[in-house]
Design a protein around this motif. Structure first.
Motif, PDB file in Angstrom:
ATOM      1  N   GLY A 144      13.166   5.122 -14.491  1.00 23.94           N
ATOM      2  CA  GLY A 144      12.524   6.357 -14.025  1.00 23.94           C
ATOM      3  C   GLY A 144      12.130   6.317 -12.574  1.00 23.94           C
ATOM      4  N   LYS A 145      12.610   5.322 -11.832  1.00 22.66           N
ATOM      5  CA  LYS A 145      12.240   5.167 -10.432  1.00 22.66           C
ATOM      6  C   LYS A 145      13.397   5.519  -9.508  1.00 22.66           C
ATOM      7  CE  LYS A 145       8.076   3.513 -11.162  1.00 22.66           C
ATOM      8  NZ  LYS A 145       6.860   4.216 -10.731  1.00 22.66           N
ATOM      9  N   LEU A 146      13.029   6.056  -8.345  1.00 24.37           N
ATOM     10  CA  LEU A 146      13.974   6.311  -7.267  1.00 24.37           C
ATOM     11  C   LEU A 146      13.678   5.277  -6.189  1.00 24.37           C
ATOM     12  CD1 LEU A 146      14.817   9.796  -5.833  1.00 24.37           C
ATOM     13  CD2 LEU A 146      14.560   7.838  -4.355  1.00 24.37           C
ATOM     14  N   CYS A 147      14.657   4.462  -5.841  1.00 19.14           N
ATOM     15  CA  CYS A 147      14.440   3.307  -4.976  1.00 19.14           C
ATOM     16  C   CYS A 147      15.093   3.512  -3.614  1.00 19.14           C
ATOM     17  CB  CYS A 147      15.002   2.045  -5.619  1.00 19.14           C
ATOM     18  SG  CYS A 147      14.408   1.755  -7.303  1.00 19.14           S
ATOM     19  N   ILE A 148      14.369   3.125  -2.583  1.00 17.76           N
ATOM     20  CA  ILE A 148      14.867   3.156  -1.204  1.00 17.76           C
ATOM     21  C   ILE A 148      14.607   1.789  -0.596  1.00 17.76           C
ATOM     22  CG2 ILE A 148      14.734   4.293   1.043  1.00 17.76           C
ATOM     23  CD1 ILE A 148      13.378   6.657  -0.384  1.00 17.76           C
ATOM     24  N   GLN A 149      15.607   1.248   0.056  1.00 15.86           N
ATOM     25  CA  GLN A 149      15.446  -0.047   0.707  1.00 15.86           C
ATOM     26  C   GLN A 149      15.927   0.044   2.147  1.00 15.86           C
ATOM     27  OE1 GLN A 149      17.947  -3.894   0.190  1.00 15.86           O
ATOM     28  NE2 GLN A 149      16.270  -4.120  -1.275  1.00 15.86           N
ATOM     29  N   VAL A 150      15.071  -0.382   3.074  1.00 13.66           N
ATOM     30  CA  VAL A 150      15.420  -0.439   4.494  1.00 13.66           C
ATOM     31  C   VAL A 150      15.345  -1.902   4.916  1.00 13.66           C
ATOM     32  CG1 VAL A 150      14.841   0.306   6.817  1.00 13.66           C
ATOM     33  CG2 VAL A 150      14.490   1.865   4.886  1.00 13.66           C
ATOM     34  N   SER A 151      16.458  -2.458   5.327  1.00 16.61           N
ATOM     35  CA  SER A 151      16.499  -3.870   5.748  1.00 16.61           C
ATOM     36  C   SER A 151      17.018  -3.957   7.172  1.00 16.61           C
ATOM     37  CB  SER A 151      17.389  -4.683   4.808  1.00 16.61           C
ATOM     38  OG  SER A 151      18.710  -4.171   4.805  1.00 16.61           O
ATOM     39  N   ILE A 178       5.056   0.798  -1.822  1.00 23.95           N
ATOM     40  CA  ILE A 178       5.814   0.210  -0.716  1.00 23.95           C
ATOM     41  C   ILE A 178       5.531  -1.289  -0.682  1.00 23.95           C
ATOM     42  CG2 ILE A 178       3.960   0.805   0.905  1.00 23.95           C
ATOM     43  CD1 ILE A 178       6.146   1.008   3.091  1.00 23.95           C
ATOM     44  N   ARG A 179       6.575  -2.068  -0.462  1.00 24.10           N
ATOM     45  CA  ARG A 179       6.452  -3.530  -0.460  1.00 24.10           C
ATOM     46  C   ARG A 179       7.387  -4.106   0.590  1.00 24.10           C
ATOM     47  NH1 ARG A 179       9.182  -7.655  -3.382  1.00 24.10           N
ATOM     48  NH2 ARG A 179       7.921  -9.564  -3.612  1.00 24.10           N
ATOM     49  N   TYR A 180       6.886  -5.102   1.333  1.00 24.71           N
ATOM     50  CA  TYR A 180       7.675  -5.751   2.380  1.00 24.71           C
ATOM     51  C   TYR A 180       7.970  -7.202   1.990  1.00 24.71           C
ATOM     52  CZ  TYR A 180       7.420  -2.118   5.966  1.00 24.71           C
ATOM     53  OH  TYR A 180       7.591  -0.964   6.681  1.00 24.71           O
ATOM     54  N   ARG A 181       9.179  -7.628   2.333  1.00 29.23           N
ATOM     55  CA  ARG A 181       9.568  -9.032   2.206  1.00 29.23           C
ATOM     56  C   ARG A 181      10.176  -9.473   3.532  1.00 29.23           C
ATOM     57  NH1 ARG A 181      13.858  -9.095  -2.126  1.00 29.23           N
ATOM     58  NH2 ARG A 181      14.049  -6.884  -1.614  1.00 29.23           N
ATOM     59  N   ASP A 230      10.903  -2.210   0.578  1.00 30.08           N
ATOM     60  CA  ASP A 230      11.249  -1.553  -0.679  1.00 30.08           C
ATOM     61  C   ASP A 230      10.242  -0.442  -0.963  1.00 30.08           C
ATOM     62  OD1 ASP A 230      13.561  -2.947  -1.639  1.00 30.08           O
ATOM     63  OD2 ASP A 230      12.278  -4.694  -1.955  1.00 30.08           O
ATOM     64  N   ILE A 231      10.756   0.760  -1.186  1.00 29.58           N
ATOM     65  CA  ILE A 231       9.912   1.924  -1.483  1.00 29.58           C
ATOM     66  C   ILE A 231      10.381   2.519  -2.803  1.00 29.58           C
ATOM     67  CG2 ILE A 231       9.026   4.127  -0.624  1.00 29.58           C
ATOM     68  CD1 ILE A 231      10.180   3.204   2.144  1.00 29.58           C
ATOM     69  N   ARG A 232       9.438   2.872  -3.654  1.00 26.22           N
ATOM     70  CA  ARG A 232       9.796   3.424  -4.954  1.00 26.22           C
ATOM     71  C   ARG A 232       8.924   4.636  -5.263  1.00 26.22           C
ATOM     72  NH1 ARG A 232      12.209  -1.167  -8.906  1.00 26.22           N
ATOM     73  NH2 ARG A 232      13.220  -2.391  -7.273  1.00 26.22           N
ATOM     74  N   PHE A 233       9.604   5.684  -5.748  1.00 21.97           N
ATOM     75  CA  PHE A 233       8.938   6.902  -6.193  1.00 21.97           C
ATOM     76  C   PHE A 233       9.375   7.208  -7.621  1.00 21.97           C
ATOM     77  CE2 PHE A 233       9.359   7.419  -1.572  1.00 21.97           C
ATOM     78  CZ  PHE A 233       8.037   7.699  -1.212  1.00 21.97           C
ATOM     79  N   LYS A 234       8.624   8.086  -8.266  1.00 18.00           N
ATOM     80  CA  LYS A 234       9.055   8.579  -9.562  1.00 18.00           C
ATOM     81  C   LYS A 234      10.194   9.580  -9.376  1.00 18.00           C
ATOM     82  CE  LYS A 234       4.644   8.141 -12.019  1.00 18.00           C
ATOM     83  NZ  LYS A 234       3.573   8.877 -12.744  1.00 18.00           N
ATOM     84  N   ARG A 235      11.219   9.433 -10.177  1.00 20.74           N
ATOM     85  CA  ARG A 235      12.293  10.433 -10.138  1.00 20.74           C
ATOM     86  C   ARG A 235      11.766  11.753 -10.659  1.00 20.74           C
ATOM     87  NH1 ARG A 235      17.123   7.955 -13.436  1.00 20.74           N
ATOM     88  NH2 ARG A 235      17.937  10.056 -13.044  1.00 20.74           N
ATOM     89  N   TYR A 236      12.277  12.836 -10.094  1.00 19.07           N
ATOM     90  CA  TYR A 236      11.792  14.169 -10.474  1.00 19.07           C
ATOM     91  C   TYR A 236      12.028  14.441 -11.948  1.00 19.07           C
ATOM     92  CZ  TYR A 236      11.580  19.237 -10.847  1.00 19.07           C
ATOM     93  OH  TYR A 236      11.294  20.519 -11.252  1.00 19.07           O
ATOM     94  N   GLU A 237      13.198  14.088 -12.451  1.00 20.65           N
ATOM     95  CA  GLU A 237      13.504  14.343 -13.849  1.00 20.65           C
ATOM     96  C   GLU A 237      12.553  13.573 -14.759  1.00 20.65           C
ATOM     97  OE1 GLU A 237      15.585  13.270 -11.624  1.00 20.65           O
ATOM     98  OE2 GLU A 237      17.285  14.656 -11.436  1.00 20.65           O
ATOM     99  N   HIS A 238      12.249  12.309 -14.383  1.00 22.41           N
ATOM    100  CA  HIS A 238      11.365  11.485 -15.200  1.00 22.41           C
ATOM    101  C   HIS A 238       9.934  12.018 -15.147  1.00 22.41           C
ATOM    102  CE1 HIS A 238      10.166   7.816 -17.277  1.00 22.41           C
ATOM    103  NE2 HIS A 238       9.167   7.711 -16.431  1.00 22.41           N
ATOM    104  N   ALA A 239       9.456  12.420 -13.948  1.00 21.99           N
ATOM    105  CA  ALA A 239       8.106  12.946 -13.807  1.00 21.99           C
ATOM    106  C   ALA A 239       7.945  14.246 -14.584  1.00 21.99           C
ATOM    107  CB  ALA A 239       7.777  13.168 -12.333  1.00 21.99           C
TER     108      ALA A 239
END
Length: 432
Positions: A353-360, A404-407, A417-426
């Motif tokens: 149910g999560k929408l994930c975005i990663q910026v490296s 939001i989480r950094y490594r 790493d950034i994660r939001f709830k997907r619209y359909e799941h919410a």
């Protein structure tokens, strides 16, 4: 004069002094959260009245001790430290109790207390100060009021034939009043001094927040304004066609509108709310940000790679402008972490149910200590940074129910790493 007399006299003076100290202590404890001056003063009056009633109900009241010690010390305390309203309340209470309950003469009681109140009001108005008055000045006023009351009260009492018959008892009572006045004024001045420092600390924190807000606003609007300026400069170059010039104009206008939206958001930043939430496509928003960050990446010799691991729209519920503001900060920080060039990769995918975005990035990286400081006010790894950009990012992501989480490791780049709830799941959670 027997030993029992002195013990009784000292005990009554000491007991009365304890009630005064009790009123001071209770007023300090109960008014810690009452920052309004009128409320603090009224609370002091209420506490003093309550303890006075308790004093009459439980103690054997000596008329001489009440008239010469307790009355002037209490009224002077209200005049010097609390102000006009508590002074009038204390005057009325002690004058009435002294005449109706204790049995002291009404004329010396009214005369002594009235002169003391009028003199105190005069001294306060003449020597009004802002801030915390030095103790020496407080002590002079306090002792002057106590001495004035003793002089007027005794003069009128002896003049009307109601003066204390025991001169030795009067002498030691006056001596006890002098010592008590010194102790009470010193202790209460210390209490008021700490209260003043507490209020100054609160004001300093407010000014710090205002300064932090101003610096944060300037930091946030600098990004879209700098980009808009770049596109306006590109419009002035020779050899570009009309279609390209119009596109640059649109990008510049969008940058100015974005800066205006950020300012509008900060006007209500003290009370962040979820307004005008709507489903939007994260994939489209990220692609729309590329024209903004491309000029910065080109100048820094940074290659941008975008990988959408899921076909079709990636919908989430939130505010597109806030999302753009967060991602623009994160992308800009990634580019600035590669002063010698490198690669920035933006990936999107879904996971349950999560929408994930990663910026490296392949930049300089961060240590464990630096990772722990991300999102805290004024922490920055940039020489000219304010340390407020990531503070805003973290708060806005949390406002949109995201994480939001950094490594990172020094010299090995950084992954965000950034994660939001997907619209359909919410939507399913809300309707279920």
């Amino acid at each position: 004069m027997g030993e029992q007399f002195w013990i009784t006299l000292l005990a009554r003076e000491f007991h009365g002094l304890l009630y005064i100290f009790g009123a001071c202590l209770l007023s300090l404890v109960m008014t810690l959260k009452l920052y309004g001056v009128p409320r603090r003063r009224l609370t002091y009056v209420a506490i003093l009245t309550l303890l006075s009633c308790l004093y009459f109900a439980t103690e054997t009241v000596d008329p001489l001790v009440y008239a010469v010690q307790l009355t002037p010390i209490s009224i002077a305390l209200a005049i010097i430290f609390e102000g006009f309203v508590p002074a009038l309340a204390a005057w009325a209470a002690f004058a009435l109790c002294g005449t109706l309950v204790v049995g002291n003469g009404w004329l010396p009681t009214i005369a002594g207390t009235s002169v003391m109140v009028l003199l105190g009001i005069y001294l306060n108005r003449r020597g009004s100060d802002s801030g915390c008055i030095p103790y020496a000045r407080y002590l002079k006023r306090y002792m002057l009021l106590v001495a004035a009351h003793a002089a007027i009260y005794l003069a009128v009492a002896y003049g009307t034939g109601s003066g204390p018959p025991n001169g030795v008892a009067l002498f030691w009572t006056l001596a006890g009043t002098l010592v008590s006045a010194l102790i009470v004024s010193a202790v209460y001045h210390r209490v008021k001094h700490q209260e003043h420092l507490h209020m100054e600390l609160i004001d300093a924190e407010k000014y710090q927040v205002i300064g932090q807000m101003a610096a944060s606003i300037s930091h946030e609007i600098r990004n879209p304004l700098t980009t808009a300026k770049g596109f306006l400069q590109l419009m002035g170059k020779e050899g570009i066609n009309e279609e390209t010039r119009e596109r640059y104009r649109e990008y510049a206008t969008e940058g100015i509108n974005h800066a205006n939206a950020i300012i509008s958001d900060y006007l209500n930043y003290a009370k962040p709310t979820r307004e005008s939430e709507q489903p939007f496509d994260v994939r489209a928003e990220l692609d729309g940000l590329m024209p903004w960050v491309t000029p910065m990446s080109t100048m820094a010799d940074v290659e941008i790679r975008i990988q959408h691991l899921k076909d079709g729209p990636l919908l989430m519920l939130g505010e597109p402008k806030k999302f753009q503001q967060c991602m623009l900060n994160i992308l800009k920080n990634a580019i600035e972490s590669m002063p010698s060039g490198g690669t920035m990769t933006v990936m999107t995918w879904t996971e349950g149910g999560k929408l994930c975005i990663q910026v490296s990035d392949t930049g300089v990286g961060m240590s464990e200590e630096q990772l722990r400081q991300i999102g805290k006010p004024f922490f920055t790894t940039k020489e000219a940074g304010t340390g407020l950009g990531m503070l805003v990012v973290v708060q806005l992501i949390q406002l949109m129910s995201g994480t939001i989480r950094y490594r990172s490791k020094p010299g090995q780049g950084t992954i965000c790493d950034i994660r939001f709830k997907r619209y359909e799941h919410a939507r399913l959670n809300r309707t279920s």
